[in-house]
Write a protein that holds these residues in place. Sequence first.
Motif, PDB file in Angstrom:
ATOM      1  N   ASN A 388       0.808  -1.226   0.000  1.00 26.57           N
ATOM      2  CA  ASN A 388       0.000   0.000   0.000  1.00 26.57           C
ATOM      3  C   ASN A 388       0.840   1.274   0.000  1.00 26.57           C
ATOM      4  OD1 ASN A 388      -2.382  -1.486  -0.004  1.00 26.57           O
ATOM      5  ND2 ASN A 388      -2.536  -1.520   2.232  1.00 26.57           N
ATOM      6  N   GLN A 389       2.162   1.137  -0.025  1.00 26.87           N
ATOM      7  CA  GLN A 389       3.029   2.308  -0.060  1.00 26.87           C
ATOM      8  C   GLN A 389       3.080   2.895  -1.476  1.00 26.87           C
ATOM      9  OE1 GLN A 389       6.883   1.062   1.296  1.00 26.87           O
ATOM     10  NE2 GLN A 389       6.169   0.501   3.348  1.00 26.87           N
ATOM     11  N   PRO A 390       3.451   4.189  -1.604  1.00 22.56           N
ATOM     12  CA  PRO A 390       3.724   4.747  -2.935  1.00 22.56           C
ATOM     13  C   PRO A 390       4.823   3.936  -3.611  1.00 22.56           C
ATOM     14  CG  PRO A 390       3.733   6.465  -1.261  1.00 22.56           C
ATOM     15  CD  PRO A 390       3.703   5.162  -0.530  1.00 22.56           C
ATOM     16  N   LYS A 391       4.876   3.986  -4.938  1.00 21.27           N
ATOM     17  CA  LYS A 391       5.834   3.168  -5.678  1.00 21.27           C
ATOM     18  C   LYS A 391       6.629   3.993  -6.694  1.00 21.27           C
ATOM     19  CE  LYS A 391       3.473  -1.287  -5.301  1.00 21.27           C
ATOM     20  NZ  LYS A 391       2.741  -0.913  -4.105  1.00 21.27           N
ATOM     21  N   ILE A 392       7.798   3.458  -7.026  1.00 23.25           N
ATOM     22  CA  ILE A 392       8.542   3.958  -8.175  1.00 23.25           C
ATOM     23  C   ILE A 392       8.555   2.840  -9.214  1.00 23.25           C
ATOM     24  CG2 ILE A 392       9.941   5.667  -6.974  1.00 23.25           C
ATOM     25  CD1 ILE A 392      11.556   2.385  -7.974  1.00 23.25           C
ATOM     26  N   TYR A 393       8.932   3.209 -10.442  1.00 25.31           N
ATOM     27  CA  TYR A 393       8.860   2.261 -11.554  1.00 25.31           C
ATOM     28  C   TYR A 393      10.202   2.269 -12.278  1.00 25.31           C
ATOM     29  CZ  TYR A 393       4.047   2.819 -10.239  1.00 25.31           C
ATOM     30  OH  TYR A 393       2.891   2.876  -9.496  1.00 25.31           O
ATOM     31  N   GLN A 394      10.793   1.078 -12.433  1.00 25.76           N
ATOM     32  CA  GLN A 394      12.154   0.949 -12.929  1.00 25.76           C
ATOM     33  C   GLN A 394      12.196  -0.070 -14.064  1.00 25.76           C
ATOM     34  OE1 GLN A 394      15.260  -1.278 -10.517  1.00 25.76           O
ATOM     35  NE2 GLN A 394      16.012   0.815 -10.208  1.00 25.76           N
ATOM     36  N   GLN A 395      13.025   0.213 -15.053  1.00 24.89           N
ATOM     37  CA  GLN A 395      13.188  -0.722 -16.159  1.00 24.89           C
ATOM     38  C   GLN A 395      13.594  -2.094 -15.636  1.00 24.89           C
ATOM     39  OE1 GLN A 395      15.944   0.527 -19.220  1.00 24.89           O
ATOM     40  NE2 GLN A 395      16.167  -1.551 -20.008  1.00 24.89           N
ATOM     41  N   LEU A 396      12.995  -3.134 -16.191  1.00 19.24           N
ATOM     42  CA  LEU A 396      13.304  -4.501 -15.797  1.00 19.24           C
ATOM     43  C   LEU A 396      14.429  -5.049 -16.663  1.00 19.24           C
ATOM     44  CD1 LEU A 396      12.648  -7.176 -14.303  1.00 19.24           C
ATOM     45  CD2 LEU A 396      10.949  -7.637 -16.066  1.00 19.24           C
ATOM     46  N   VAL A 397      15.469  -5.561 -16.027  1.00 19.55           N
ATOM     47  CA  VAL A 397      16.536  -6.247 -16.765  1.00 19.55           C
ATOM     48  C   VAL A 397      16.602  -7.683 -16.271  1.00 19.55           C
ATOM     49  CG1 VAL A 397      17.898  -4.196 -17.265  1.00 19.55           C
ATOM     50  CG2 VAL A 397      18.281  -5.419 -15.126  1.00 19.55           C
ATOM     51  N   PRO A 398      16.857  -8.634 -17.182  1.00 20.17           N
ATOM     52  CA  PRO A 398      16.884 -10.049 -16.784  1.00 20.17           C
ATOM     53  C   PRO A 398      18.019 -10.346 -15.816  1.00 20.17           C
ATOM     54  CG  PRO A 398      16.730  -9.805 -19.178  1.00 20.17           C
ATOM     55  CD  PRO A 398      17.060  -8.455 -18.622  1.00 20.17           C
ATOM     56  N   MET A 399      17.741 -11.241 -14.874  1.00 19.85           N
ATOM     57  CA  MET A 399      18.758 -11.698 -13.930  1.00 19.85           C
ATOM     58  C   MET A 399      19.432 -12.954 -14.466  1.00 19.85           C
ATOM     59  SD  MET A 399      16.621 -11.219 -10.365  1.00 19.85           S
ATOM     60  CE  MET A 399      18.033 -11.385  -9.266  1.00 19.85           C
ATOM     61  N   GLU A 400      20.661 -13.149 -14.045  1.00 22.19           N
ATOM     62  CA  GLU A 400      21.409 -14.331 -14.451  1.00 22.19           C
ATOM     63  C   GLU A 400      20.969 -15.536 -13.623  1.00 22.19           C
ATOM     64  OE1 GLU A 400      26.088 -15.464 -15.268  1.00 22.19           O
ATOM     65  OE2 GLU A 400      25.592 -14.039 -13.675  1.00 22.19           O
ATOM     66  N   GLN A 401      20.809 -16.674 -14.283  1.00 23.05           N
ATOM     67  CA  GLN A 401      20.412 -17.889 -13.574  1.00 23.05           C
ATOM     68  C   GLN A 401      21.608 -18.560 -12.922  1.00 23.05           C
ATOM     69  OE1 GLN A 401      17.729 -19.735 -16.813  1.00 23.05           O
ATOM     70  NE2 GLN A 401      16.704 -20.225 -14.882  1.00 23.05           N
ATOM     71  N   ALA A 402      21.322 -19.308 -11.866  1.00 26.34           N
ATOM     72  CA  ALA A 402      22.351 -20.068 -11.161  1.00 26.34           C
ATOM     73  C   ALA A 402      21.725 -21.330 -10.583  1.00 26.34           C
ATOM     74  CB  ALA A 402      22.983 -19.230 -10.053  1.00 26.34           C
ATOM     75  N   MET A 403      22.465 -22.416 -10.623  1.00 27.11           N
ATOM     76  CA  MET A 403      21.989 -23.697 -10.104  1.00 27.11           C
ATOM     77  C   MET A 403      22.827 -24.077  -8.881  1.00 27.11           C
ATOM     78  SD  MET A 403      19.689 -26.085 -11.196  1.00 27.11           S
ATOM     79  CE  MET A 403      19.740 -26.110 -12.994  1.00 27.11           C
ATOM     80  N   ILE A 404      22.168 -24.360  -7.771  1.00 29.69           N
ATOM     81  CA  ILE A 404      22.889 -24.769  -6.566  1.00 29.69           C
ATOM     82  C   ILE A 404      22.302 -26.065  -6.011  1.00 29.69           C
ATOM     83  CG2 ILE A 404      23.659 -22.461  -5.887  1.00 29.69           C
ATOM     84  CD1 ILE A 404      21.287 -22.327  -3.966  1.00 29.69           C
ATOM     85  N   GLN A 405      23.132 -26.776  -5.253  1.00 32.37           N
ATOM     86  CA  GLN A 405      22.691 -27.976  -4.563  1.00 32.37           C
ATOM     87  C   GLN A 405      22.275 -27.595  -3.144  1.00 32.37           C
ATOM     88  OE1 GLN A 405      22.336 -31.061  -5.824  1.00 32.37           O
ATOM     89  NE2 GLN A 405      23.042 -30.340  -7.839  1.00 32.37           N
ATOM     90  N   THR A 406      21.068 -27.975  -2.749  1.00 38.24           N
ATOM     91  CA  THR A 406      20.588 -27.727  -1.397  1.00 38.24           C
ATOM     92  C   THR A 406      20.251 -29.065  -0.741  1.00 38.24           C
ATOM     93  OG1 THR A 406      18.190 -27.611  -1.795  1.00 38.24           O
ATOM     94  CG2 THR A 406      19.494 -25.644  -2.345  1.00 38.24           C
ATOM     95  N   GLU A 407      19.923 -29.015   0.525  1.00 36.11           N
ATOM     96  CA  GLU A 407      19.531 -30.246   1.222  1.00 36.11           C
ATOM     97  C   GLU A 407      18.234 -30.815   0.683  1.00 36.11           C
ATOM     98  OE1 GLU A 407      21.433 -29.654   5.643  1.00 36.11           O
ATOM     99  OE2 GLU A 407      19.593 -28.563   5.176  1.00 36.11           O
ATOM    100  N   ASP A 408      17.454 -29.968   0.005  1.00 35.23           N
ATOM    101  CA  ASP A 408      16.189 -30.415  -0.586  1.00 35.23           C
ATOM    102  C   ASP A 408      16.337 -30.783  -2.052  1.00 35.23           C
ATOM    103  OD1 ASP A 408      14.728 -29.967   1.800  1.00 35.23           O
ATOM    104  OD2 ASP A 408      14.684 -27.820   1.353  1.00 35.23           O
ATOM    105  N   GLY A 409      17.575 -30.769  -2.556  1.00 35.51           N
ATOM    106  CA  GLY A 409      17.797 -31.111  -3.951  1.00 35.51           C
ATOM    107  C   GLY A 409      18.316 -29.927  -4.745  1.00 35.51           C
ATOM    108  N   GLU A 410      18.322 -30.092  -6.039  1.00 38.86           N
ATOM    109  CA  GLU A 410      18.832 -29.050  -6.936  1.00 38.86           C
ATOM    110  C   GLU A 410      17.860 -27.880  -6.995  1.00 38.86           C
ATOM    111  OE1 GLU A 410      19.320 -29.842 -11.291  1.00 38.86           O
ATOM    112  OE2 GLU A 410      21.441 -30.022 -10.697  1.00 38.86           O
ATOM    113  N   TYR A 411      18.410 -26.688  -6.935  1.00 44.29           N
ATOM    114  CA  TYR A 411      17.580 -25.481  -6.977  1.00 44.29           C
ATOM    115  C   TYR A 411      18.078 -24.564  -8.075  1.00 44.29           C
ATOM    116  CZ  TYR A 411      15.590 -20.961  -5.647  1.00 44.29           C
ATOM    117  OH  TYR A 411      14.942 -19.751  -5.664  1.00 44.29           O
ATOM    118  N   SER A 412      17.174 -24.189  -8.977  1.00 45.84           N
ATOM    119  CA  SER A 412      17.493 -23.264 -10.055  1.00 45.84           C
ATOM    120  C   SER A 412      16.902 -21.900  -9.705  1.00 45.84           C
ATOM    121  CB  SER A 412      16.924 -23.756 -11.385  1.00 45.84           C
ATOM    122  OG  SER A 412      17.188 -22.822 -12.411  1.00 45.84           O
ATOM    123  N   GLY A 413      17.764 -20.917  -9.516  1.00 45.66           N
ATOM    124  CA  GLY A 413      17.293 -19.589  -9.134  1.00 45.66           C
ATOM    125  C   GLY A 413      18.005 -18.505  -9.910  1.00 45.66           C
TER     126      GLY A 413
END
Length: 459
Positions: A388-413
Motif C-alpha cells: 500500500n506504499q507509494p511506488k517507483i517504476y524501474q526498467q526490468l533487466v533479466p537476472m542471471e540464472q544459477a543452479m545450486i545444490q541444497t539439502e532439498d535437492g537441486e535449486y534453479s534460481g
Amino acid sequence: MRHIYQLPFSHEEVFRGEAGQQVPYHRMYGKQYGVPALTVYTPAEMQELRTAVEAVDAIYGKVMRFIQRYMPDSFLEQQLGIHPGLIPAARMEMVTGGITRQDWIIGEAGIKCIENNTDTPTGIPEAAALEGILVGMAEEAAFTAPSAEMDECLRECFHSWLDAYAQQGLKGPVTFTSFGEHVEDRTNTEYLMKRCQEAGYETFYAPLEELEIISGEALYHQGREINLLYRLYPLEYLIDDRDETTGVDIGAALLELVQDGRLGLMNPAQHVLMQSKGFMAAIWSLYERNEQTPEYCGFRLFNDAELAAISRYLLPTYFEAGPFEWSAMPYVAKSYWGREGRGTSLLGEGSVHRAGQTDTSPQLDARTSSITAAEMQEDEEIAAYYNNQPKIYQQLVPMEQAMIQTEDGEYSGYLLTGVFVIGGRFAGVLPRIGEKVTGDMAYYCAAVVNERMEDEEEK
C-alpha cells in the motif's frame, strides 16, 4: 548461467564450527540459508564492480547533498516519501560515506545497480567473516576472497563517524542496538560492535526493548546516558513508534535529541533520504534534466564522467509507470520502503510476479508448508503494509540464472550480487540466489574470484 563451485562438504560439516558461530542463522525459516558452495566471479567482473559501486556511491552522496541544500520539504515528503517528522534530521549534513549495500544484476545489459540499502543493511558477517572461511575450504589455490578488506573498511568508517561527532562535542562510549531476540539482527549488530572496539572505542550492546528516552533530556540504557548510537532499526519505523504505556512519541523524542546535537546516529539520519526508493527516480530525473540545473541552482549538477556512470550503471526509474507502458517495456514496481523484496512486482512480461512466488523450482517452500493461521495473518498484514506504499517504476533487466545444490535437492534460481560500500570504498560481496524477486527465502552463496578465469570462460 553463473558458475557455482560446490564445496566437498555437507552443510553440517561446514557450519558445525567457526562458520556456524559467525553466522548462527545459517538456517532460517526451517531451511538452509547458507549453502556449502561458492559463486564464482572473474577478475574482470570484480574489477568493474569495484569501479562501478564507488562511482554510484559518489553519485548518491552528491545527489543527497543537492536535495538537502536545494529541494523544498514538499519534495522530500511527496517525491521521496519522507515522514515530515524525519525531515529536519534528514537535512542535517553529516560526513558522507557510511555502511551501505548496493544490489546489482549482472546480465546481458552489463552490470546494473537496481537499488541501494543505505540505512540498515545486513549480511555483514556473511561477507566479512563467513566468506573467507568458505573460500579457505575450497580445493582451489587460484580462489581469492573479494571481501577480505571489509573489516578494515568498517574500522575506518567508525573512525570517520566518531571523529566527526567528537568535533560536535559528542564523545564517550558507543551503544549498539537491535532487537535482542532477533538472531540475525543481533549478530550483525554485535559484529559491527567488535569492529568498533578494534578501532579503539568503548562499546556497549543494548537491546532496543531496554532503551529508555526522556523527552527533551536524553536516551538511556539502565541509567547510562547514550550520546552515540548505532541502531539496526529503520528510521521509517522509528518515526511512528510510541510508548503504549506513557504515550510518548519515541521516534519524535529521539530525533529531537539528534536535531539538538545531543545524540549521534550511525548510519546518520541523512541516509534515510537515499534509502527511499524515490531517491532512484530523483537521480534519474536530475540526470535527464542535467542541462537545466544551472537555471535552478547556478551549476551543472553532474559532470561528464558522472553522466556516463549513470547511463552505464543505473536504470531508467520514474515516479510513474507511463514511460514503460507507452513503450510496452517490461518494468518493476517497487514500494518506497520495501525490504527483502516485499512490495516489489515485475510487470509487462505477460504476468505479474511478486516476492514469494516460486516459479523456478518445484520445491515446496519449507516456510509455506508449515505456516500457522496466525503467521499467515501476520504475513498478510506485512504484505499490505508494503504493497500500500507509494511506488517507483524501474526498467526490468533479466537476472542471471544459477543452479545450486541444497539439502532439498537441486535449486534453479536467479543471482543478485550485493556489494557493500563502506566509507565510499568497495568493501565486500553478498551473492544471493533466489526467485525473480529476491526475498528473505533466498540462499547465501559466498563470493569467490577465480584468478585464473578469463572473460571468455565466464561467457
